[in-house]
Design a protein around this motif. Structure first.
Motif, PDB file in Angstrom:
ATOM      1  N   THR A 249       8.067  -0.048 -11.886  1.00 42.02           N
ATOM      2  CA  THR A 249       9.427  -0.539 -11.780  1.00 42.02           C
ATOM      3  C   THR A 249       9.860  -1.084 -13.143  1.00 42.02           C
ATOM      4  O   THR A 249       9.027  -1.563 -13.915  1.00 42.02           O
ATOM      5  CB  THR A 249       9.534  -1.642 -10.700  1.00 42.02           C
ATOM      6  OG1 THR A 249      10.906  -1.925 -10.480  1.00 42.02           O
ATOM      7  CG2 THR A 249       8.821  -2.924 -11.106  1.00 42.02           C
TER       8      THR A 249
ATOM      9  N   ALA B 217       9.226   2.027  -2.350  1.00 38.79           N
ATOM     10  CA  ALA B 217       9.722   3.344  -2.785  1.00 38.79           C
ATOM     11  C   ALA B 217       8.862   3.939  -3.892  1.00 38.79           C
ATOM     12  O   ALA B 217       8.858   5.158  -4.086  1.00 38.79           O
ATOM     13  CB  ALA B 217      11.168   3.231  -3.273  1.00 38.79           C
TER      14      ALA B 217
ATOM     15  N   VAL C   5      12.324  -3.485 -13.365  1.00 40.32           N
ATOM     16  CA  VAL C   5      12.497  -4.906 -13.040  1.00 40.32           C
ATOM     17  C   VAL C   5      12.051  -5.106 -11.598  1.00 40.32           C
ATOM     18  O   VAL C   5      12.458  -4.332 -10.717  1.00 40.32           O
ATOM     19  CB  VAL C   5      13.979  -5.315 -13.202  1.00 40.32           C
ATOM     20  CG1 VAL C   5      14.261  -6.657 -12.548  1.00 40.32           C
ATOM     21  CG2 VAL C   5      14.382  -5.356 -14.677  1.00 40.32           C
TER      22      VAL C   5
ATOM     23  N   HIS D 250      24.312   2.652  -5.635  1.00 45.62           N
ATOM     24  CA  HIS D 250      24.878   1.513  -4.897  1.00 45.62           C
ATOM     25  C   HIS D 250      24.475   0.155  -5.451  1.00 45.62           C
ATOM     26  O   HIS D 250      25.107  -0.851  -5.158  1.00 45.62           O
ATOM     27  CB  HIS D 250      24.510   1.614  -3.408  1.00 45.62           C
ATOM     28  CG  HIS D 250      23.050   1.422  -3.112  1.00 45.62           C
ATOM     29  ND1 HIS D 250      22.530   0.206  -2.745  1.00 45.62           N
ATOM     30  CD2 HIS D 250      21.992   2.276  -3.135  1.00 45.62           C
ATOM     31  CE1 HIS D 250      21.228   0.328  -2.533  1.00 45.62           C
ATOM     32  NE2 HIS D 250      20.876   1.575  -2.771  1.00 45.62           N
ATOM     33  N   LYS D 251      23.412   0.106  -6.226  1.00 46.38           N
ATOM     34  CA  LYS D 251      23.031  -1.185  -6.819  1.00 46.38           C
ATOM     35  C   LYS D 251      23.767  -1.419  -8.142  1.00 46.38           C
ATOM     36  O   LYS D 251      23.748  -2.507  -8.702  1.00 46.38           O
ATOM     37  CB  LYS D 251      21.518  -1.229  -7.049  1.00 46.38           C
ATOM     38  CG  LYS D 251      20.716  -1.203  -5.752  1.00 46.38           C
ATOM     39  CD  LYS D 251      19.255  -1.359  -6.034  1.00 46.38           C
ATOM     40  CE  LYS D 251      18.386  -0.894  -4.880  1.00 46.38           C
ATOM     41  NZ  LYS D 251      18.287  -1.847  -3.775  1.00 46.38           N
TER      42      LYS D 251
ATOM     43  N   ASP E 199      11.059   3.352 -12.331  1.00 42.88           N
ATOM     44  CA  ASP E 199      11.968   3.097 -11.216  1.00 42.88           C
ATOM     45  C   ASP E 199      12.971   2.048 -11.702  1.00 42.88           C
ATOM     46  O   ASP E 199      12.670   0.858 -11.768  1.00 42.88           O
ATOM     47  CB  ASP E 199      11.133   2.593 -10.026  1.00 42.88           C
ATOM     48  CG  ASP E 199      12.000   1.995  -8.925  1.00 42.88           C
ATOM     49  OD1 ASP E 199      13.244   2.065  -9.026  1.00 42.88           O
ATOM     50  OD2 ASP E 199      11.414   1.449  -7.965  1.00 42.88           O
TER      51      ASP E 199
ATOM     52  N   ASN F  53      12.126  -6.211  -7.970  1.00 40.90           N
ATOM     53  CA  ASN F  53      13.261  -6.563  -7.101  1.00 40.90           C
ATOM     54  C   ASN F  53      13.051  -7.902  -6.409  1.00 40.90           C
ATOM     55  O   ASN F  53      13.983  -8.470  -5.869  1.00 40.90           O
ATOM     56  CB  ASN F  53      13.500  -5.468  -6.046  1.00 40.90           C
ATOM     57  CG  ASN F  53      12.355  -5.336  -5.073  1.00 40.90           C
ATOM     58  OD1 ASN F  53      11.201  -5.246  -5.473  1.00 40.90           O
ATOM     59  ND2 ASN F  53      12.639  -5.329  -3.785  1.00 40.90           N
TER      60      ASN F  53
ATOM     61  N   SER G 254      19.654   4.018  -8.304  1.00 40.63           N
ATOM     62  CA  SER G 254      20.550   4.217  -7.160  1.00 40.63           C
ATOM     63  C   SER G 254      21.953   3.783  -7.546  1.00 40.63           C
ATOM     64  O   SER G 254      22.125   2.698  -8.112  1.00 40.63           O
ATOM     65  CB  SER G 254      20.100   3.365  -5.966  1.00 40.63           C
ATOM     66  OG  SER G 254      18.829   3.759  -5.538  1.00 40.63           O
TER      67      SER G 254
ATOM     68  N   ALA H  43      15.813   1.111 -10.379  1.00 43.50           N
ATOM     69  CA  ALA H  43      16.780   0.676  -9.359  1.00 43.50           C
ATOM     70  C   ALA H  43      17.345  -0.708  -9.681  1.00 43.50           C
ATOM     71  O   ALA H  43      18.538  -0.954  -9.517  1.00 43.50           O
ATOM     72  CB  ALA H  43      16.127   0.675  -7.977  1.00 43.50           C
ATOM     73  N   GLN H  44      16.489  -1.601 -10.150  1.00 41.58           N
ATOM     74  CA  GLN H  44      16.963  -2.939 -10.540  1.00 41.58           C
ATOM     75  C   GLN H  44      17.203  -3.026 -12.042  1.00 41.58           C
ATOM     76  O   GLN H  44      18.051  -3.792 -12.501  1.00 41.58           O
ATOM     77  CB  GLN H  44      15.934  -4.012 -10.143  1.00 41.58           C
ATOM     78  CG  GLN H  44      15.601  -4.062  -8.670  1.00 41.58           C
ATOM     79  CD  GLN H  44      16.759  -4.547  -7.800  1.00 41.58           C
ATOM     80  OE1 GLN H  44      17.670  -5.233  -8.264  1.00 41.58           O
ATOM     81  NE2 GLN H  44      16.747  -4.178  -6.537  1.00 41.58           N
TER      82      GLN H  44
ATOM     83  N   GLY I 122      20.938  -7.473  -5.352  1.00 42.09           N
ATOM     84  CA  GLY I 122      19.704  -6.712  -5.559  1.00 42.09           C
ATOM     85  C   GLY I 122      19.501  -5.689  -4.444  1.00 42.09           C
ATOM     86  O   GLY I 122      18.899  -4.632  -4.661  1.00 42.09           O
TER      87      GLY I 122
ATOM     88  N   GLY J 137      19.241   8.613  -3.875  1.00 46.42           N
ATOM     89  CA  GLY J 137      18.997   7.285  -4.430  1.00 46.42           C
ATOM     90  C   GLY J 137      17.677   7.278  -5.167  1.00 46.42           C
ATOM     91  O   GLY J 137      17.045   8.335  -5.346  1.00 46.42           O
ATOM     92  N   ALA J 138      17.252   6.090  -5.576  1.00 46.36           N
ATOM     93  CA  ALA J 138      15.985   5.974  -6.307  1.00 46.36           C
ATOM     94  C   ALA J 138      14.818   6.456  -5.449  1.00 46.36           C
ATOM     95  O   ALA J 138      13.902   7.135  -5.932  1.00 46.36           O
ATOM     96  CB  ALA J 138      15.762   4.523  -6.736  1.00 46.36           C
ATOM     97  N   THR J 139      14.857   6.122  -4.179  1.00 43.17           N
ATOM     98  CA  THR J 139      13.755   6.514  -3.286  1.00 43.17           C
ATOM     99  C   THR J 139      13.584   8.031  -3.284  1.00 43.17           C
ATOM    100  O   THR J 139      12.468   8.548  -3.438  1.00 43.17           O
ATOM    101  CB  THR J 139      14.046   6.044  -1.838  1.00 43.17           C
ATOM    102  OG1 THR J 139      14.218   4.631  -1.850  1.00 43.17           O
ATOM    103  CG2 THR J 139      12.935   6.423  -0.889  1.00 43.17           C
TER     104      THR J 139
ATOM    105  N   HIS K  81       8.224  -1.798  -5.533  1.00 41.91           N
ATOM    106  CA  HIS K  81       8.932  -1.611  -4.261  1.00 41.91           C
ATOM    107  C   HIS K  81       8.199  -0.497  -3.507  1.00 41.91           C
ATOM    108  O   HIS K  81       7.601   0.392  -4.134  1.00 41.91           O
ATOM    109  CB  HIS K  81      10.366  -1.182  -4.591  1.00 41.91           C
ATOM    110  CG  HIS K  81      11.294  -1.080  -3.434  1.00 41.91           C
ATOM    111  ND1 HIS K  81      11.306   0.004  -2.587  1.00 41.91           N
ATOM    112  CD2 HIS K  81      12.277  -1.908  -2.989  1.00 41.91           C
ATOM    113  CE1 HIS K  81      12.260  -0.170  -1.672  1.00 41.91           C
ATOM    114  NE2 HIS K  81      12.857  -1.319  -1.898  1.00 41.91           N
TER     115      HIS K  81
END
Ligand code: PLP
Length: 421
Positions: free
Chosen positions: A186, A140, A188, A240-241, A215, A190, A238, A217-218, A45, A108-110, A138
């Motif tokens: 969001t 972010a 999901v 990287h996730k 968002d 985090n 993002s 990201a998750q 995560g 990234g998401a942020t 989050h």
């Protein structure tokens, strides 16, 4: 397909058919040891590990195709530009956007949320306009809106949650009104894994002419995302996730919205014509990509999306469902553990505390046992305040995790209990 999963007991579940061992072999880092123990990586995560295919794509970019993109007249630059724009088309296909110009690369998401807040929010929102967030967010998806509030006087409304960490759609509906301009949530959580019912939120928001930013990201990690089917206005995530490299993320935005939005950062690559008197700007997405972009990371992201798309999404979802159910059952059987986040719709993330033991102590002892978990507030302090706790221990699962990883977590927690008995 919705891969949201429930926390039904796993005792009688047969392990699903996904060939996790084959997938694990794609991730070189999983074969290393930590403190002399095999690695049980339960922190996807925060950032997922990378398959060989992604690592190779990045190496290939630097070894064979690297140059700065756009405007280069020489072969290598043309190839690098093609690869970078090819990655954009891959993202477009992956989220089913209408056009590649709806895909903006960010850090990234942020950064994507900051972009929307600064550009769209700074232009179209004013004093008294309302943005609806939730307590699950989050940081972010909180702080950029607070910064905007300081600049413009917007009002932030917050959808609450209950002791299960569920997303109450009725409470959301009650907060959306004539002054609502944006619902930013969001996909999901985090921390808890709660899945927000995005399509229903969109229906409510659009009925009030409000836009929706998700968002992801998750969210995009645990379920396929179709931005047209969801009918969202902005969606971000993002790399990287999602098994891709760090340093690159995505903002999807409807073309008409992006076209109406001014740049938020100035520099090379985002202009049409510059004079000292006046500058005109490139159309989206270039307008929002000032400066040299993450060229090699785009190649890595392309490979990550290819990798994820090469797997049977339903089988991966069933596998993650099994991990969540198994972890919930095993943790739930421990007396001293309190689980947070038991909403019916959940992705493969579990958060818990242990009586009288600080999460940091748990994380440190687990680390000695080779088990990597995240501890603390997980950049979700308002959610911690809701539960009146300083932090949790979080185990978040990737497609490469196994029940054996969860057994290692449980064994590690037994050790913690012995130490603190
Ligand atoms: N949103 C959520 C739900 C997250 O979990 C995270 C990272 O943990 C972010 C946003 C921020 O992502 P990044 O730091 O990659 O920009």
């Amino acid at each position: 397909m919705n891969t949201a999963v429930s926390t039904a007991p796993a005792g009688n579940l047969a392990a699903p058919s996904f060939d996790v061992e084959r997938a694990r072999a794609d991730f070189p880092i999983l074969s290393r040891s930590v403190h002399g123990k095999p690695l049980a990586f339960l922190d996807s995560g925060a950032s997922a590990q990378k398959p060989r295919q992604v690592i190779d794509a990045i190496s290939r970019c630097y070894e064979a195709e690297y140059a700065n993109i756009h405007r280069g007249v020489y072969e290598l630059s043309a190839r690098a530009t093609e690869a970078y724009e090819g990655a954009r088309v891959r993202v477009q296909q992956f989220v089913n956007a209408r056009s590649a110009s709806e895909i903006v690369f960010t850090k990234g998401a942020t950064e994507a949320i900051n972009l929307v807040a600064a550009s769209w929010g700074g232009t179209f929102l004013g004093e008294g306009d309302e943005v609806v967030l939730s307590v699950l967010e989050h940081h972010a998806n909180i702080v950029p809106w607070q910064l905007l509030r300081e600049r413009t006087g917007i009002v932030l409304k917050v959808v609450p949650t209950d002791e299960t960490g569920a997303f109450p759609l009725d409470a959301c509906e009650a907060l959306v009104g004539p002054r609502t301009k944006l619902v930013a949530l969001t996909h999901v959580s985090n921390v808890l894994g709660t899945v927000v019912p995005v399509a229903e939120v969109v229906r409510i928001a659009h009925a009030h002419d409000a836009l929706v930013l998700i968002d992801g990201a998750q969210g995009i990690v645990h379920q396929p995302v179709d931005v047209q089917a969801l009918d969202v206005d902005f969606y971000c995530f993002s790399g990287h996730k999602l098994y891709g490299p760090s340093g690159i993320g995505v903002l999807y935005g409807r073309e008409a919205l992006l076209r109406a939005m001014p740049p938020w950062q100035g520099g090379g690559d985002m202009i049409e014509r510059v004079t000292f008197e006046r500058t005109t700007f490139a159309p989206p997405p270039a307008r929002f990509e000032a400066g040299t972009p993450p060229i090699a990371a785009a190649a890595g992201l392309h490979a990550a999306l290819d990798y994820v798309a090469s797997l049977d999404a339903a089988a991966v979802a069933a596998h993650e469902h099994d991990l969540l159910a198994y972890a919930s059952e095993r943790l739930g059987a421990l007396n001293s553990i309190r689980l947070y986040g038991t909403a019916p719709e959940k992705a493969a993330i579990v958060s818990f505390t242990m009586d009288d033991v600080h999460p940091h102590d748990i994380g440190t002892i687990l680390d000695r046992a080779g088990v990597a978990v995240r501890v603390g507030h997980h950049c979700a302090q308002p959610l911690m305040d809701h539960f009146d706790i300083a932090g949790t221990v979080r185990a978040s699962f990737g497609l490469y995790n196994t029940r054996a990883d969860i057994d290692r977590l449980i064994d590690g927690l037994d050790e913690v209990r012995e130490i603190f008995a």
